[in-house]
Enzyme design. Structure first.
Site, PDB file in Angstrom:
ATOM      1  N   HIS A  70      -2.288  10.342 -10.706  1.00  0.00           N
ATOM      2  CA  HIS A  70      -1.258   9.343 -10.479  1.00  0.00           C
ATOM      3  C   HIS A  70      -0.016   9.647  -9.513  1.00  0.00           C
ATOM      4  O   HIS A  70       0.453   8.599  -9.014  1.00  0.00           O
ATOM      5  CB  HIS A  70      -0.303   9.260 -12.080  1.00  0.00           C
ATOM      6  CG  HIS A  70       0.662   8.499 -12.199  1.00  0.00           C
ATOM      7  ND1 HIS A  70       1.999   8.918 -12.409  1.00  0.00           N
ATOM      8  CD2 HIS A  70       0.941   7.219 -12.153  1.00  0.00           C
ATOM      9  CE1 HIS A  70       2.617   7.970 -12.296  1.00  0.00           C
ATOM     10  NE2 HIS A  70       2.245   6.880 -12.254  1.00  0.00           N
ATOM     11  N   GLU A  73      -1.521   8.138  -6.265  1.00  0.00           N
ATOM     12  CA  GLU A  73      -1.181   6.723  -6.292  1.00  0.00           C
ATOM     13  C   GLU A  73       0.057   6.266  -5.795  1.00  0.00           C
ATOM     14  O   GLU A  73       0.038   5.422  -5.081  1.00  0.00           O
ATOM     15  CB  GLU A  73      -1.502   6.028  -7.824  1.00  0.00           C
ATOM     16  CG  GLU A  73      -1.118   4.698  -7.923  1.00  0.00           C
ATOM     17  CD  GLU A  73      -0.494   4.304  -9.345  1.00  0.00           C
ATOM     18  OE1 GLU A  73       0.234   3.522  -9.350  1.00  0.00           O
ATOM     19  OE2 GLU A  73      -1.109   4.858 -10.266  1.00  0.00           O
ATOM     20  N   HIS A  74       0.860   6.885  -6.093  1.00  0.00           N
ATOM     21  CA  HIS A  74       2.410   6.484  -5.574  1.00  0.00           C
ATOM     22  C   HIS A  74       2.529   7.051  -4.026  1.00  0.00           C
ATOM     23  O   HIS A  74       2.809   6.200  -3.135  1.00  0.00           O
ATOM     24  CB  HIS A  74       3.228   7.377  -6.228  1.00  0.00           C
ATOM     25  CG  HIS A  74       3.975   6.836  -7.510  1.00  0.00           C
ATOM     26  ND1 HIS A  74       5.167   6.280  -7.623  1.00  0.00           N
ATOM     27  CD2 HIS A  74       3.273   6.884  -8.760  1.00  0.00           C
ATOM     28  CE1 HIS A  74       5.324   5.822  -9.039  1.00  0.00           C
ATOM     29  NE2 HIS A  74       4.275   5.992  -9.672  1.00  0.00           N
ATOM     30  N   GLU A 153      10.139   8.680 -13.703  1.00  0.00           N
ATOM     31  CA  GLU A 153       9.103   7.703 -14.505  1.00  0.00           C
ATOM     32  C   GLU A 153       8.611   8.297 -15.776  1.00  0.00           C
ATOM     33  O   GLU A 153       8.844   7.576 -16.625  1.00  0.00           O
ATOM     34  CB  GLU A 153       7.882   7.490 -13.356  1.00  0.00           C
ATOM     35  CG  GLU A 153       6.844   6.316 -14.197  1.00  0.00           C
ATOM     36  CD  GLU A 153       5.802   6.317 -13.578  1.00  0.00           C
ATOM     37  OE1 GLU A 153       4.976   5.653 -13.837  1.00  0.00           O
ATOM     38  OE2 GLU A 153       5.976   6.368 -12.239  1.00  0.00           O
TER      39      GLU A 153
END
Length: 449
Positions: A70, A73-74, A153
């Site tokens: 994840h 992905e950023h 997040e």
């Protein structure tokens, strides 16, 4: 730019299917470097949805490196050799396009939706970040800065949300010892410890054309896509580091029944739920689809048995539903859930809900109920073709976990063929009295009761 966890966390990945009419059937081919390509023509508007799916997700992470899929992905949106910081996003937006990405346990996907003339530019951008991403030790550089973004997040989406905190605990127990055990966003302490070298190793191992699926839906022909794909992606040399075997494995059925409770002052509406071991459409396709039909009848909406009994008739609940995570590669949970009406204790709600379940287990479903449920699921699948992005997601997500185009095209007929006997057999196999489960209670803090 808003980025989604897709799925990964809260069962947002329902698999829509596409009717098998020739006008909607995709074309498929493979580039010489191993990159699979799917083209889904849709000429109703001069726009295209361009997606690149990488066959890597949270389930593939090394021990102690949770969250890197994840986080990566950023990082992919930051900077490459030929694209400056944040320039990727601004290029797409300046052209009037939309973009986003999401990570699941099973895959990572990136997409842009743009006017047709911009398709070649989107391929150029995606090909660039497939091979030229910048990852360095600069404290203000893309990897470390995005690591801090992901930590925040997690604080906002999980640590500050009582319902998500409880679900994370439940799923950790449900998938204990399985690659799905840790939530997609990762453990805070492990994310904080990820290094740029970890990111570089991950990038070099998994981000390669032979590990990717290109999906283009929209106002295009297969020939147009092939020409552009060969121009932009075809020249990329495979890294040769992708392993053929994923870390998937069958989920071990729950060995004991557990109760997990979470109390928090922020909780204003209590919730009761039970998680049972369900089926996977990849591993047990017939059982999983039959289960979906059965759960549509049991708790699929306001006309379902649970809603009508608990909410409309007995006035014990403000919501009641049943659903299953059947579209992961490995087995996910099948869930019974309800929220009590004011003044109703969870014990009373549980007794009433399970009485309805026991009635279903004993008596089965009527032919009319099954026909209505399976027709609804088939209709939902057929109507999904009206969404260009829905089509791209359906094909990309299913192919990324090893499914086939033919299975997607056949889905409406497959679900319409489910019989009452098959539907109740699947429900009994999951919720039978001898089955173990994890029960979860979300409650206000004691002083707030």
């Amino acid at each position: 730019m808003k980025r989604s966890l897709a799925a990964g966390l809260f069962a947002l990945l329902a698999l829509p299917a596409i009717a098998e009419e020739a006008a909607w059937a995709p074309s498929t081919f493979t580039l010489d470097n191993g990159m699979d390509v799917v083209v889904i023509p849709d000429h109703r508007a001069p726009v295209v949805t361009h997606m690149v799916w990488y066959k890597v997700g949270a389930a593939d992470e090394a021990p102690g490196k949770s969250g890197i899929a994840h986080l990566f992905e950023h990082v992919m949106f930051k900077q490459t050799k030929n694209i400056g910081p944040e320039e990727f996003t601004s290029i797409v937006q300046r052209s009037g396009g939309q973009l986003n990405a999401f990570t699941s346990w099973d895959y990572t996907a990136y997409f842009e939706r743009v006017a047709k003339p911009q398709l070649g530019k989107m391929m150029e951008l995606e090909a660039e970040r497939m091979v030229n991403l910048i990852i360095n030790d600069d404290p203000k550089g893309p990897f470390i800065s995005e690591r801090d973004v992901v930590k925040e997040e997690r604080r906002q989406r999980i640590d500050n949300n009582p319902g998500v905190i409880l679900q994370e605990k439940v799923l950790s127990e449900f998938w204990k010892g399985h690659p799905y055990e840790i939530t997609v966003i990762g453990k805070m302490e492990e994310v904080a410890a990820l290094t740029p070298q970890d990111g570089l190793d991950f990038y070099q191992q998994y981000y390669s054309p032979e590990n990717a699926i290109l999906v283009v839906a929209g106002d295009v022909t297969p020939e147009e896509v092939r020409t552009l794909a060969e121009q932009h992606y075809g020249a990329i040399t495979p890294t040769g580091t992708v392993t053929a075997e994923r870390k998937w494995q069958p989920v071990t059925p729950l060995a004991e029944t557990q109760l997990l409770t979470h109390e928090d002052p922020k909780v204003r509406q209590p919730n009761w739920s039970r998680y049972y071991t369900g089926f996977s459409q990849r591993r047990q396709p017939a059982d999983a689809i039959a289960l979906d039909v059965g759960l549509e009848i049991l708790g699929g909406g306001m006309t379902s048995r649970l809603y009508q009994s608990l909410v409309e008739q007995q006035l014990l609940a403000i919501s009641a539903n049943a659903y299953a995570w059947t579209t992961l590669h490995d087995e996910g949970p099948a869930v019974l859930s309800a929220s009590p009406a004011p003044g109703v204790e969870l014990d009373a709600l549980e007794t009433a809900l399970m009485a309805e379940v026991e009635k279903v287990l004993a008596e089965g479903f009527t032919e009319a109920e099954v026909v209505r449920a399976r027709n609804k699921l088939a209709a939902d699948a057929i109507y999904a073709r009206d969404s260009q992005s829905g089509m791209a997601n359906a094909f990309g997500g299913w192919l990324a976990i090893g499914g086939t185009v033919e299975e997607i095209l056949a889905y409406p007929d497959t679900v319409r063929a489910v019989t009452p006997e098959q539907a109740i057999a699947a429900v009994r196999a999951v919720f039978g009295s001898e089955k173990h489960y994890i029960e979860a209670h979300l409650l206000p803090a004691e002083g707030d009761l």
